[in-house]
Motif scaffolding. Sequence first.
Motif, PDB file in Angstrom:
ATOM      1  N   VAL A  15       8.279   4.816   4.738  1.00 33.69           N
ATOM      2  CA  VAL A  15       9.132   5.386   3.682  1.00 33.69           C
ATOM      3  C   VAL A  15       8.734   6.841   3.500  1.00 33.69           C
ATOM      4  O   VAL A  15       7.567   7.146   3.263  1.00 33.69           O
ATOM      5  CB  VAL A  15       8.953   4.626   2.343  1.00 33.69           C
ATOM      6  N   LEU A  38       7.593   4.248  -7.645  1.00 31.00           N
ATOM      7  CA  LEU A  38       7.497   4.244  -6.175  1.00 31.00           C
ATOM      8  C   LEU A  38       6.313   3.381  -5.744  1.00 31.00           C
ATOM      9  O   LEU A  38       6.437   2.517  -4.858  1.00 31.00           O
ATOM     10  CB  LEU A  38       7.318   5.685  -5.670  1.00 31.00           C
ATOM     11  N   LEU A  42       6.355  -0.111  -3.481  1.00 30.66           N
ATOM     12  CA  LEU A  42       5.663  -0.179  -2.186  1.00 30.66           C
ATOM     13  C   LEU A  42       4.561  -1.240  -2.217  1.00 30.66           C
ATOM     14  O   LEU A  42       4.367  -1.984  -1.237  1.00 30.66           O
ATOM     15  CB  LEU A  42       5.069   1.185  -1.816  1.00 30.66           C
ATOM     16  N   ILE A  45       6.046  -4.521  -1.605  1.00 31.78           N
ATOM     17  CA  ILE A  45       6.390  -4.771  -0.191  1.00 31.78           C
ATOM     18  C   ILE A  45       5.124  -5.219   0.545  1.00 31.78           C
ATOM     19  O   ILE A  45       5.136  -6.149   1.342  1.00 31.78           O
ATOM     20  CB  ILE A  45       6.988  -3.499   0.459  1.00 31.78           C
ATOM     21  N   ARG A  46       4.024  -4.556   0.229  1.00 30.94           N
ATOM     22  CA  ARG A  46       2.721  -4.958   0.822  1.00 30.94           C
ATOM     23  C   ARG A  46       2.397  -6.403   0.423  1.00 30.94           C
ATOM     24  O   ARG A  46       1.860  -7.182   1.207  1.00 30.94           O
ATOM     25  CB  ARG A  46       1.662  -3.969   0.327  1.00 30.94           C
ATOM     26  N   ILE A  52       3.304  -1.166   5.410  1.00 28.13           N
ATOM     27  CA  ILE A  52       4.070  -0.080   4.798  1.00 28.13           C
ATOM     28  C   ILE A  52       3.301   1.232   4.885  1.00 28.13           C
ATOM     29  O   ILE A  52       2.087   1.261   4.693  1.00 28.13           O
ATOM     30  CB  ILE A  52       4.443  -0.448   3.343  1.00 28.13           C
ATOM     31  N   LEU A  54       3.609   5.324   3.565  1.00 36.24           N
ATOM     32  CA  LEU A  54       4.320   6.301   2.746  1.00 36.24           C
ATOM     33  C   LEU A  54       4.076   7.693   3.327  1.00 36.24           C
ATOM     34  O   LEU A  54       2.925   8.095   3.513  1.00 36.24           O
ATOM     35  CB  LEU A  54       3.806   6.252   1.298  1.00 36.24           C
ATOM     36  N   ILE A 136      -2.569   0.893   2.608  1.00 39.66           N
ATOM     37  CA  ILE A 136      -1.286   1.594   2.666  1.00 39.66           C
ATOM     38  C   ILE A 136      -1.538   3.065   3.026  1.00 39.66           C
ATOM     39  O   ILE A 136      -1.986   3.847   2.183  1.00 39.66           O
ATOM     40  CB  ILE A 136      -0.545   1.476   1.309  1.00 39.66           C
ATOM     41  N   ILE A 249      14.641   1.292  -2.646  1.00 41.25           N
ATOM     42  CA  ILE A 249      13.912   0.841  -1.444  1.00 41.25           C
ATOM     43  C   ILE A 249      14.057  -0.675  -1.315  1.00 41.25           C
ATOM     44  O   ILE A 249      14.315  -1.219  -0.244  1.00 41.25           O
ATOM     45  CB  ILE A 249      12.412   1.215  -1.540  1.00 41.25           C
ATOM     46  N   ARG A 250      13.910  -1.324  -2.439  1.00 40.22           N
ATOM     47  CA  ARG A 250      14.018  -2.776  -2.458  1.00 40.22           C
ATOM     48  C   ARG A 250      15.449  -3.221  -2.113  1.00 40.22           C
ATOM     49  O   ARG A 250      15.650  -4.153  -1.327  1.00 40.22           O
ATOM     50  CB  ARG A 250      13.628  -3.262  -3.855  1.00 40.22           C
TER      51      ARG A 250
END
Length: 282
Positions: A15, A38, A42, A45-46, A52, A54, A136, A249-250
């Motif tokens: 991203v 943000l 993220l 997602i992890r 992921i 960034l 990340i 993002i989601r």
Amino acid sequence: MSVRDLLKTKKRIVVKVGSSSLIHGETGRPDLDRIEKLVRVLADIRNQDKDIVLVSSGAIAVGKSALGYKELHSLQEKQAFAAIGQSKLIMLYQRLFAEYGQTAAQVLMTKNTMTDNVNRYNARNTFNELFLLKAIPIVNENDTVTTYEIEFGDNDTLSALVAALIDADLLILLSDIEGLYSDDPRRNPDARFISYVENLDDHLMAMAKDTTGSSVGTGGMATKLQAARIASAAGCDMIIAKSDDFHVIRDIMEGGDIGTYFKADKKEEFFLLDFISMLGRT
Ligand code: GLU
């Protein structure tokens, strides 16, 4: 099944967020509310066991504002601002990711990291190790030591090269641009929004106009299409979308019809260095 449903299956996502989405335009200071959101998206997602990365801009802008400067005067100033701003940003990210039980890792790169075979090999190994550790990676150009000869110059290109380096399957570029239009929508009311690009041909590349409205950051549509070309050839799907709300993002990853989706078209003979030399600055 719609082509967007494929996005639900992505496992390694990069991203990229531009400076204008991370700082207050007026003051240049970090927009804490947005950065916090943000980080939460993220981290989540992890939590789904996806890798992921960034790619975050903002180092120069944050450093500049921390010192109360409004303008950049010299390369040396830019490099000094980046040193200050980058560490401030990472401090913030590290703290926020920790609140959600995640570990952030800073990776700063120059063009040499990609062109030098040993450097590139090492960088790839480090990313893979970080994924094993479920950290990340937060990537930026190492603006403190880069000069014109060895800079990528923009984080759109950098993020596509990172995506190619780590075999990512999705790259999401978030900025103040909502996607690709058939013409500049600010000048031409008949400009059509293009939500899906199967083939990034020369005709589409020619549509690249500098449509960014921001005074911070460096990427316009041209760098985004260049990023799409690299990502696609490397076998990585790419989305350009507007980042008013990072929840986007989601929504993208759930297959929502958001932004412009560039389908990967993997070239068997893909070689990262060929693309870097095409950037015209080596
Ligand atoms: N690397 C720059 C920074 O962090 C930003 C480059 C870009 O926005 O494309 O300030």
